[in-house]
Design an enzyme around this catalytic site. Structure first.
Site, short mmCIF file in Angstrom:
data_model
loop_
_atom_site.label_atom_id
_atom_site.label_comp_id
_atom_site.label_asym_id
_atom_site.label_seq_id
_atom_site.Cartn_x
_atom_site.Cartn_y
_atom_site.Cartn_z
N LYS A 135 43.09 31.19 31.29
CA LYS A 135 41.73 31.65 31.58
C LYS A 135 40.95 31.94 30.30
CE LYS A 135 40.73 35.68 33.62
NZ LYS A 135 40.56 36.71 34.67
N ASP A 153 37.72 34.19 37.86
CA ASP A 153 38.02 35.62 37.93
C ASP A 153 37.67 36.09 39.35
OD1 ASP A 153 35.26 35.67 38.03
OD2 ASP A 153 35.01 37.01 36.32
#
Length: 227
Positions: A135, A153
């Site tokens: 990420k 997210d």
């Protein structure tokens, strides 16, 4: 090492759905043509550090900490000289700061020893750095417009489902679905649009449908608004 996300097979979407998705992102673009992260940074190094520090923390709290930190340590050399003990007081207000301090110092050392103090801007090299997962690498590469990526997210996960863009049960599944259906011209900006939309408009408890620029395109609108 994290497994790469395999893009979902591109199944032909019905023309009406293709038009809906294209219109949705066109409106996001009309509202903000060049969306950027709300984390403060002025170099690839400070971006990597800020994103790594932001895990399980708000951008506001990270910016408050890095404003003072980057004033004294905005390069791998300066960060390494600061050391873990010197770094911790700057980031002690951020969750998991002990582990994050260890990782930031370790990655700074690797950047100096292996990359001449420069941040390697490839996914494999970034993800090999301590504290930099998929990420974080996606956020960095996408923010710097190096590689289209959609870091999923909680905001992106929620908005993607509410807007009918994804049905996946995990962040990786949602990422693959989004990468498959977001029109190419919008791919490098979709990540930021979805995060900002979730942060300020399509909030978790009571989305602000009355202020939403894509409310009429949202299949979940009926759950929150009575016409």
């Amino acid at each position: 090492m994290a497994k790469p996300v395999t893009p979902a097979a591109k199944k032909p979407l019905p023309p009406a759905e293709q038009a809906r998705i294209a219109e949705l992102f066109a409106r996001f673009e009309a509202a903000e043509s060049d969306p950027r992260t709300e984390l403060d940074y002025d170099s690839p190094f400070t971006l990597v550090v800020a994103v790594a520090l932001s895990a399980q923390a708000t951008d506001v709290s990270v910016n408050k900490a890095t404003a003072k930190l980057f004033a004294v340590a905005d390069t791998p050399q300066k960060m390494l000289a600061l050391g873990e003990a010197g770094l911790k007081p700057f980031i002690s207000s951020i969750g998991l700061y002990n582990t994050k301090a260890k990782n930031v110092i370790a990655l700074s050392r690797i950047l100096l020893e292996q990359y001449g103090g420069e941040v390697p801007l490839t996914r494999a090299a970034l993800q090999a750095l301590p504290g930099v997962g998929r990420k974080t690498a996606s956020v960095v590469l996408n923010e710097l417009r190096i590689e289209p990526a959609i870091a999923v997210d909680t905001h992106v996960f929620r908005v993607a489902h509410r807007l009918g863009l994804a049905t996946g049960k995990t962040p990786d599944q949602v990422e693959a679905e989004l990468m498959a259906i977001v029109p190419p011209p919008y791919l490098t900006r979709a990540h930021h649009w979805l995060i900002l939309h979730g942060r300020y408009i399509c909030v978790a408890r009571r989305p602000k449908c009355e202020d939403c620029p894509v409310a009429d395109l949202c299949p979940s609108r009926h759950l929150f608004v009575r016409d």
